[in-house]
Design an enzyme around this catalytic site. Structure first.
Site, PDB file in Angstrom:
ATOM      1  N   GLY A 247     -17.724   0.515  -2.335  1.00 24.08           N
ATOM      2  CA  GLY A 247     -18.590   1.653  -2.080  1.00 24.08           C
ATOM      3  C   GLY A 247     -19.982   1.558  -2.651  1.00 24.08           C
ATOM      4  O   GLY A 247     -20.851   2.375  -2.327  1.00 24.08           O
TER       5      GLY A 247
ATOM      6  N   LEU B 210     -17.826  -3.263   1.550  1.00 22.92           N
ATOM      7  CA  LEU B 210     -18.874  -2.405   0.988  1.00 22.92           C
ATOM      8  C   LEU B 210     -18.895  -2.456  -0.534  1.00 22.92           C
ATOM      9  O   LEU B 210     -19.479  -1.585  -1.184  1.00 22.92           O
ATOM     10  CB  LEU B 210     -18.679  -0.956   1.459  1.00 22.92           C
ATOM     11  CG  LEU B 210     -18.805  -0.756   2.977  1.00 22.92           C
ATOM     12  CD1 LEU B 210     -18.499   0.683   3.353  1.00 22.92           C
ATOM     13  CD2 LEU B 210     -20.186  -1.167   3.458  1.00 22.92           C
TER      14      LEU B 210
ATOM     15  N   TYR C 292       0.851  -1.189   0.000  1.00 22.28           N
ATOM     16  CA  TYR C 292       0.000   0.000   0.000  1.00 22.28           C
ATOM     17  C   TYR C 292       0.890   1.244   0.000  1.00 22.28           C
ATOM     18  O   TYR C 292       1.364   1.700   1.015  1.00 22.28           O
ATOM     19  CB  TYR C 292      -0.917   0.023   1.219  1.00 22.28           C
ATOM     20  CG  TYR C 292      -1.891  -1.129   1.307  1.00 22.28           C
ATOM     21  CD1 TYR C 292      -2.164  -1.930   0.203  1.00 22.28           C
ATOM     22  CD2 TYR C 292      -2.541  -1.420   2.498  1.00 22.28           C
ATOM     23  CE1 TYR C 292      -3.053  -2.988   0.286  1.00 22.28           C
ATOM     24  CE2 TYR C 292      -3.439  -2.475   2.591  1.00 22.28           C
ATOM     25  CZ  TYR C 292      -3.685  -3.259   1.490  1.00 22.28           C
ATOM     26  OH  TYR C 292      -4.571  -4.309   1.581  1.00 22.28           O
TER      27      TYR C 292
END
Length: 276
Positions: free
Chosen positions: A203, A200, A53
């Site tokens: 999103g 999620l 990351y």
């Protein structure tokens, strides 16, 4: 999960505190530091990161923001990818790469030992036994306490378990993608944690209409909160780690732990159309 690893069930992922394409520094470094510190004040005890990351940026930010770490904070990091550029991910499970990745993570996080280290992605050119085997070697050297695997199927999990003890599986899982249901059942039976990335659905569940919105309105909640609450309801081994780059979304996500879905509501959500 893992006997001596005890955390609050809703953690945070930190890939989104890096730059565009999960590459480089964030536009607002001080904002990212503030986000991490706010997470701890709100009771978060599970922070997920990886050497890829940034690469390296997320881990360095965590150390700058939170070191020296509270005793109850579990920082989970991973190795197994190389990053040629923004938005590019290439698996690399070679033992020499994983050893170098771990050493880099220890240095950036300012730790002598990673309490939970995950093999990030199976490399099709390297047997998983070799990749996990070097993690077991570094565990014996005291550089890793517990080992987990990410982005695996059942066969790959079993092959990893034949090499060493695995305490956590981290896979994608959400209301639209439940391809890992069988792995969740295994984790329940064997006492493994199941960490969820992309809870999620990038999103999309936060912007849902229809059934999810109806249930959200009933609870005075957002669609994202209902999606997270459904995962917490699904199984006690589930540990969602939604990623965010804003304090507002962080606070909203954590409020999902206060929502109690009825059996009927969960059943309706469980029968939503799936993409996988």
């Amino acid at each position: 999960m893992g006997g001596d690893l005890v955390v609050h069930r809703l953690g945070i992922g930190t890939n989104r505190i890096t730059g565009p394409g999960f590459w480089g520094e964030p536009a607002d470094r001080q904002g990212a530091v503030a986000l991490l510190r706010r997470a701890l004040r709100l009771g978060v005890t599970l922070i997920d990161t990886a050497d890829s990351y940034g690469p390296g940026v997320s881990e360095s930010l965590i150390a700058d923001a939170l070191h020296p770490y509270p005793e109850d904070l579990l920082i989970v990091t991973k190795g197994g990818y190389v990053r040629p550029g923004p938005g590019q991910w290439r698996p690399n499970g070679r033992p020499e790469h994983l050893r170098a990745a771990l050493e880099g993570s220890l240095r950036r996080l300012r730790l002598q030992q990673i309490r939970l280290y995950l093999f990030h992605e199976v490399d099709p050119e390297v047997p998983i036994e070799e990749s996990v085997g070097v993690l077991a070697e570094m565990q014996a050297e005291g550089k890793i306490h517990h080992i987990g695997v990410s982005n695996v199927d059942i066969t790959q999990l079993r092959r990893a378990q034949a090499v060493t003890q695995i305490v956590v599986v981290q896979n994608r899982y959400n209301l639209m993608n439940r391809a890992s249901d069988d792995l969740v059942e295994i984790c329940e039976r064997e006492g493994l944690g199941f960490m969820i990335w992309d809870p999620l659905a990038t999103g999309s569940l936060a912007r849902s209409e229809g059934l999810i919105r109806q249930i959200a309105l009933h609870h005075g909640a957002t669609c994202a909160q209902i999606a997270l609450a459904s995962l917490l309801h699904r199984s006690p081994v589930m540990l969602p780690i939604p990623g965010t780059s804003t304090v507002t979304h962080l606070e909203e996500n954590l409020q999902a732990t206060q929502i109690r879905l009825s059996a009927e509501e969960y059943d309706l959500l469980d029968h939503l159309p799936r993409t996988h």
